[in-house]
Write a protein that holds these residues in place. Structure first.
Motif, PDB file in Angstrom:
ATOM      1  N   ALA A  64      23.692   5.733  24.727  1.00  0.00           N
ATOM      2  CA  ALA A  64      23.606   4.992  23.051  1.00  0.00           C
ATOM      3  C   ALA A  64      23.167   5.110  22.315  1.00  0.00           C
ATOM      4  N   LYS A  65      22.549   6.250  22.190  1.00  0.00           N
ATOM      5  CA  LYS A  65      22.525   6.996  21.088  1.00  0.00           C
ATOM      6  C   LYS A  65      23.984   8.065  20.409  1.00  0.00           C
ATOM      7  N   THR A  66      24.743   8.081  21.663  1.00  0.00           N
ATOM      8  CA  THR A  66      25.573   8.832  21.294  1.00  0.00           C
ATOM      9  C   THR A  66      26.735   7.626  20.732  1.00  0.00           C
ATOM     10  N   ILE A  67      26.567   6.428  20.938  1.00  0.00           N
ATOM     11  CA  ILE A  67      27.828   4.961  20.245  1.00  0.00           C
ATOM     12  C   ILE A  67      27.370   4.891  18.849  1.00  0.00           C
ATOM     13  N   SER A  68      25.798   4.639  19.107  1.00  0.00           N
ATOM     14  CA  SER A  68      25.359   3.579  17.496  1.00  0.00           C
ATOM     15  C   SER A  68      25.092   5.074  16.835  1.00  0.00           C
ATOM     16  N   GLY A  69      25.082   6.235  16.858  1.00  0.00           N
ATOM     17  CA  GLY A  69      25.997   7.653  16.116  1.00  0.00           C
ATOM     18  C   GLY A  69      26.765   8.335  16.260  1.00  0.00           C
ATOM     19  N   GLY A  70      27.447   8.129  16.472  1.00  0.00           N
ATOM     20  CA  GLY A  70      28.583   9.046  17.095  1.00  0.00           C
ATOM     21  C   GLY A  70      30.108   9.265  16.889  1.00  0.00           C
ATOM     22  N   ILE A  71      30.459   7.922  17.675  1.00  0.00           N
ATOM     23  CA  ILE A  71      31.814   7.750  17.294  1.00  0.00           C
ATOM     24  C   ILE A  71      32.740   7.276  16.909  1.00  0.00           C
ATOM     25  N   VAL A  72      31.395   6.465  15.910  1.00  0.00           N
ATOM     26  CA  VAL A  72      32.206   5.570  14.349  1.00  0.00           C
ATOM     27  C   VAL A  72      30.849   5.881  13.648  1.00  0.00           C
ATOM     28  N   ASN A  73      31.333   5.583  12.055  1.00  0.00           N
ATOM     29  CA  ASN A  73      30.374   5.948  11.251  1.00  0.00           C
ATOM     30  C   ASN A  73      29.814   4.907  11.077  1.00  0.00           C
ATOM     31  N   ASP A  74      28.451   4.826  11.544  1.00  0.00           N
ATOM     32  CA  ASP A  74      27.897   3.759  11.514  1.00  0.00           C
ATOM     33  C   ASP A  74      27.337   3.173   9.506  1.00  0.00           C
ATOM     34  N   SER A  75      27.638   4.195   8.317  1.00  0.00           N
ATOM     35  CA  SER A  75      27.640   3.386   7.106  1.00  0.00           C
ATOM     36  C   SER A  75      28.718   2.214   6.944  1.00  0.00           C
ATOM     37  N   LEU A  76      29.736   2.596   7.670  1.00  0.00           N
ATOM     38  CA  LEU A  76      30.688   1.627   7.085  1.00  0.00           C
ATOM     39  C   LEU A  76      31.539   0.379   8.135  1.00  0.00           C
ATOM     40  N   VAL A  77      30.058   0.212   9.166  1.00  0.00           N
ATOM     41  CA  VAL A  77      30.344  -0.898  10.447  1.00  0.00           C
ATOM     42  C   VAL A  77      29.897  -2.200   9.954  1.00  0.00           C
ATOM     43  N   THR A  78      30.199  -3.108  10.197  1.00  0.00           N
ATOM     44  CA  THR A  78      29.955  -4.035  10.002  1.00  0.00           C
ATOM     45  C   THR A  78      30.016  -4.422  11.118  1.00  0.00           C
ATOM     46  N   PRO A  79      28.619  -6.002  10.707  1.00  0.00           N
ATOM     47  CA  PRO A  79      28.602  -6.293  12.640  1.00  0.00           C
ATOM     48  C   PRO A  79      30.037  -7.495  13.176  1.00  0.00           C
ATOM     49  N   GLY A  80      30.624  -7.816  11.829  1.00  0.00           N
ATOM     50  CA  GLY A  80      32.001  -8.509  12.701  1.00  0.00           C
ATOM     51  C   GLY A  80      33.079  -7.987  13.577  1.00  0.00           C
ATOM     52  N   MET A  81      32.871  -6.007  13.010  1.00  0.00           N
ATOM     53  CA  MET A  81      33.981  -4.896  13.715  1.00  0.00           C
ATOM     54  C   MET A  81      33.429  -4.768  14.971  1.00  0.00           C
ATOM     55  N   ILE A  82      31.996  -4.888  14.976  1.00  0.00           N
ATOM     56  CA  ILE A  82      31.578  -5.085  16.201  1.00  0.00           C
ATOM     57  C   ILE A  82      31.756  -6.180  17.261  1.00  0.00           C
ATOM     58  N   PHE A  83      31.648  -7.645  16.723  1.00  0.00           N
ATOM     59  CA  PHE A  83      32.208  -8.351  17.423  1.00  0.00           C
ATOM     60  C   PHE A  83      33.591  -8.047  18.201  1.00  0.00           C
ATOM     61  N   ALA A  84      34.723  -7.790  16.825  1.00  0.00           N
ATOM     62  CA  ALA A  84      35.582  -7.621  17.151  1.00  0.00           C
ATOM     63  C   ALA A  84      36.211  -7.113  18.674  1.00  0.00           C
ATOM     64  N   GLY A  85      35.372  -5.998  18.636  1.00  0.00           N
ATOM     65  CA  GLY A  85      35.343  -5.381  19.114  1.00  0.00           C
ATOM     66  C   GLY A  85      35.199  -5.384  20.682  1.00  0.00           C
TER      67      GLY A  85
END
Length: 384
Positions: A64-85
């Motif tokens: 879970a930590k790999t995903i939440s703080g690993g493959i993407v920069n969490d400071s640039l991600v928005t909930p809308g992007m996550i929804f689309a993914g």
């Protein structure tokens, strides 16, 4: 703040919907071989698997930590992007379920997120070095390692028992399969439920509800575990048939070897934080078990279709995730609603299509090949 609250709620619900599809899509990873060999009755198998997936969700949070703080920069991600993914991942899961192809739910999720974040925040928001280290390299290595381990274990199982009577050997390995299949289910919950935990945690971080590098809260762990457990219990019978009867004819020593190899690889990767595909691990183990038994038939045509699905999973989900992210980015809440309605309509269409050729507990062990009935012959004149 209101639109953030709306989006966060939508993303959490969508993430749990993905988790549910992940459960029934991946039930085969744990139980296909035990169902195929008769070690467990189909309904009992999915019940055991569902319960142990829930338990496994509480064992670790490294993935879970790999995903939440690993493959993407969490400071640039928005909930809308996550929804689309997530939309991209869910639709790919449903398409491959309809086709009975055991593709990777994990790679569908990663692909959807990468595509959506790339479109929404630019390529700099994707940590490609982490993608290679934590996703791509394990994707290549894990099925090979599992396959070789299952091949060796199968060969040894038959050599050790070659002079023993077949009936007690079969019975013993079937009992062993109850334990080994249960361990795969536990390992699956430990690995795959964490991916949804990571997505929800990433959403909460992006909305400011959690601090950077935070781990998943208890309610996130519990809800993700329950969602994947429920999906597992309902059973992805179409994929169970492919893995249990499609790749090779599995006997109980092979099933035990395949499940044990899968468990070892999945638990090791979860401990190290590698978000690998349990589908690829299980498929590699089954192929290895088929090769490890002398004169066993391996259906390379089906294996080739699966490999092709593996190759296109990540880019296909990324394409859908990117398209959805573009609509959400430019349409705001309206765009989010439009994507949700389109995705729901497509999902409903796939479910309707699946009902035309249903696969369930009563026919999951039928032959994988589709047979076409010849029309009734028309006799002209007397029949000899």
């Amino acid at each position: 703040m209101d639109h953030i609250t709306f989006l966060v709620a939508v993303v959490v619900v969508t993430a749990l919907a993905f988790d549910f599809t992940n459960g029934f899509h991946d039930t085969a990873n744990a139980m296909a071989t035990s169902i195929a060999t008769g070690a467990l009755k189909p309904r009992v198998a999915v019940l055991i698997s569902g319960v142990l997936n829930v338990v496994g969700a509480f064992l670790s949070t490294e993935v879970a930590k790999t995903i939440s703080g690993g493959i993407v920069n969490d400071s640039l991600v928005t909930p809308g992007m996550i929804f689309a993914g997530l939309v991209g991942a869910i639709l790919w899961n449903l398409v491959t379920w309809l086709a009975g192809l055991p593709s990777s739910s994990s790679h569908a999720l990663f692909g959807g997120l990468i595509g959506a974040v790339w479109v929404g925040a630019g390529s700099g928001a994707v940590n490609f070095d982490k993608v290679a280290e934590k996703v791509l390299i394990p994707a290549v290595a894990s099925p090979v390692v599992a396959g070789v381990a299952a091949l060796i274990a199968t060969y040894l199982a038959y050599r050790i028992t070659e002079r023993a009577r077949k009936e007690p050997v079969t019975k013993g390995f079937r009992l062993g399969q109850v334990a080994s299949a249960s361990l795969v289910s536990l390992a699956h919950g430990t690995n795959d439920a964490q991916k949804t935990m990571g997505v929800i945690t990433l959403t909460l971080i992006s909305a400011g509800a959690l601090g950077p590098d935070a781990g998943p809260p208890v309610w996130v762990i519990g809800s993700a575990g329950l969602a994947i457990g429920l999906g597992t219990y309902l059973g992805g019978w179409r994929i169970i048939r492919t893995m249990g009867k499609g790749l090779t004819e599995i006997q109980s020593p092979q099933g035990f070897a395949a499940e044990t190899a899968s468990t070892a690889v999945i638990l090791t990767s979860a401990h190290l934080g590698f978000a690998l595909s349990t589908t690829q691990v299980a498929s590699g183990s089954i192929l290895g078990a088929g090769l490890g038994r002398r004169l066993a038939e391996v259906r390379w045509g089906i294996a080739g279709r699966m490999a092709l699905a593996w190759l296109i999973t990540l880019p296909s989900a990324a394409l859908v995730g990117g398209l959805a992210a573009s609509v959400v980015k430019h349409g705001g809440n309206t765009g989010t609603v439009i994507i949700a309605l389109v995705a729901a309509a497509l999902a409903a269409g796939i479910v309707v299509a699946a009902r035309r050729n249903p696969v369930a507990a009563h026919n999951v062990n039928d032959h994988h090949e589709v047979t076409i009935r010849n029309p009734e012959p028309t006799h002209v004149g007397p029949v000899a």
